[in-house]
Design a protein around this motif. Sequence first.
Motif, PDB file in Angstrom:
ATOM      1  N   HIS A   1       0.523  -1.170   0.015  1.00 36.63           N
ATOM      2  CA  HIS A   1      -0.065  -0.020  -0.139  1.00 36.63           C
ATOM      3  C   HIS A   1       0.830   1.116   0.029  1.00 36.63           C
TER       4      HIS A   1
ATOM      5  N   GLY B   1       4.095   7.690  -3.969  1.00 35.64           N
ATOM      6  CA  GLY B   1       2.895   7.529  -3.064  1.00 35.64           C
ATOM      7  C   GLY B   1       2.768   8.525  -1.698  1.00 35.64           C
TER       8      GLY B   1
ATOM      9  N   ASN C   1       1.099   6.589   3.726  1.00 36.55           N
ATOM     10  CA  ASN C   1       0.898   5.110   3.492  1.00 36.55           C
ATOM     11  C   ASN C   1       2.199   4.521   4.050  1.00 36.55           C
TER      12      ASN C   1
ATOM     13  N   LYS D   1     -10.871   6.392  -4.697  1.00 40.29           N
ATOM     14  CA  LYS D   1      -9.904   7.420  -4.978  1.00 40.29           C
ATOM     15  C   LYS D   1      -8.703   6.798  -5.439  1.00 40.29           C
ATOM     16  N   ARG D   2      -8.250   5.779  -4.986  1.00 38.29           N
ATOM     17  CA  ARG D   2      -7.042   5.169  -5.614  1.00 38.29           C
ATOM     18  C   ARG D   2      -6.816   4.974  -7.007  1.00 38.29           C
ATOM     19  N   LYS D   3      -8.008   4.788  -7.770  1.00 34.94           N
ATOM     20  CA  LYS D   3      -8.150   4.378  -8.995  1.00 34.94           C
ATOM     21  C   LYS D   3      -8.073   5.807  -9.767  1.00 34.94           C
ATOM     22  N   ASN D   4      -8.399   6.935  -9.066  1.00 35.42           N
ATOM     23  CA  ASN D   4      -8.086   8.203  -9.614  1.00 35.42           C
ATOM     24  C   ASN D   4      -8.562   8.715 -11.083  1.00 35.42           C
TER      25      ASN D   4
ATOM     26  N   SER E   1      -4.449   5.209 -12.180  1.00 34.73           N
ATOM     27  CA  SER E   1      -4.162   4.933 -10.629  1.00 34.73           C
ATOM     28  C   SER E   1      -3.154   5.433  -9.838  1.00 34.73           C
ATOM     29  N   LEU E   2      -3.195   5.514  -8.576  1.00 33.56           N
ATOM     30  CA  LEU E   2      -2.280   6.414  -7.646  1.00 33.56           C
ATOM     31  C   LEU E   2      -1.212   5.218  -7.342  1.00 33.56           C
ATOM     32  N   TRP E   3      -1.692   3.982  -7.402  1.00 32.29           N
ATOM     33  CA  TRP E   3      -0.809   3.010  -7.115  1.00 32.29           C
ATOM     34  C   TRP E   3      -1.344   1.479  -7.507  1.00 32.29           C
ATOM     35  N   GLU E   4      -0.552   0.562  -8.118  1.00 31.61           N
ATOM     36  CA  GLU E   4      -1.061  -0.825  -8.341  1.00 31.61           C
ATOM     37  C   GLU E   4      -0.107  -1.669  -8.086  1.00 31.61           C
TER      38      GLU E   4
END
Length: 367
Positions: A113, A118, A122, A205-208, A274-277
Motif C-alpha cells: 500500500h 505515493g 501510507n 480514490k485510488r483509481k483516480n 491509478s495512484l498505485w497498483e
Amino acid sequence: MKILYVANIHRHFNAFHVPYIKWLRENGHEVHVAANGEEVVEGVNRQFDINIQRSPYRFENINAYKQLKEIIEREKYDIVHCHTPMGGILGRLASKNSRKKETKVIYTCHGFHFCKGGPIKNWILYYPVEKFMAKYTDIIITINNEDYQVVNKFNIKKKYYIPGIGLDISKFKDNDQEYDFRNKRAEIGVKGNETLIISVGDLTKRKNHQIVIQALANLRELKFKYVICGKGVEEANLKSLAKKMNIEDKVVFLGHRTDIKEILRVSDIFVFPSLWEGLGIAGIEAMAAGIPVIASDRHGIKDYAIHDKTALLCDPRNSKDFYESINTILTDKYLRNRLVMNASELINKFDISNAMGQMIKIYEEEI
C-alpha cells in the motif's frame, strides 16, 4: 502435503488462484481455503468461511484471527500461503502462533500500500507493519520489481519476484472471434464517429478517475466518449465533477462489466490513472487487446508500461500530463502503432504460463 490458502475474500481465489490450486490437487496435495464471502471456491478440498474484514480497525478481525489459529492447529498444515493485506497479516500471525512450528508460511504480496511517489501517510502506516510481519514469514513473493526491492530490506530468508500472477493473454489477443464493432459501440452509448476512451477499475480514490475527467475537459470540442467500467463509492463525486466540467454527456459510467474484452476491442485509447497498483492487470489486458495505453508512472504499472516504448506515462496528480498524452495519441498515428506493437511483445512475460511456471518451481522447492 496439506496447504491452506488465506485471503480477505473467497472471490480472490477464483479470480487469481484456480490454476495453481488445480496443479496442487493434480499433484496429490490437499488444498483448503479460508476467507470471507459466500462465493464457492473452485476445486478445493475444503472451504472455511472466516469473517476477515478489509479494514485493520474492525473488531471482527480479532475473532477471525482466533478462528484461523484454531483451524491451523487442528488441521496441521504443512504450508499456509497468505494473500491480500489482512489475509496476509492474520494468516501469518495465526500460523506462527500455532503449536505446529514447522508450518511453512508463504506470503504473496499483490502490491504494498506504499510506493515511490505515493502518499507519505501510507509509508508511515503500512511500511512498518510489513517490515514487522516479515519475521512471521518464511517466504515472500512479490509481483512487481519495486516491491521486490523493498523486500530486500526486510529480514527475510527467501524472497522471489514473479511477473504478476498470470493472465491468459491469448484470450485478449484472439481476434478470430466475430463481433459487431458498430453495434458493440452503440450498446455502450458510443456513436460511430466518436473516439472511445476507456478506463477499467473500481470507482475509488485510488483509481483516480477524476484526473482523466479533468484532462478531458480541455478536449470538450473533440467528439469522444469516456467510458468507465467499474463501480464504487466515488461514483456520485465523479458524476458531479463531469457535470461541473461540462462534459457529463461525454462520460459514461457502465458499472461492473463481464464483457471487458469485447469493449476493449472497440476502444481507441485506454487510460490507467491509478495512484498505485500492485501490477494492474487491466493495463496488460488493454495492451493485449491492441489499443494504446496512457498510464500513471507509479508502482507495478511501470513493470510493463515503459514511457514512449509501450505506453505514455503521466504524473497521476497532473491532469495536464493526461491531456497532452491523449492529444498526442490522437494526432500521432506512428507513435500509436509503435506503442501497440512494442506492448504486444513485452506483455508475453506476464502470461499465465510464465507466472505459473515460476510459482510451480517455488512450490516444488519448498514442498
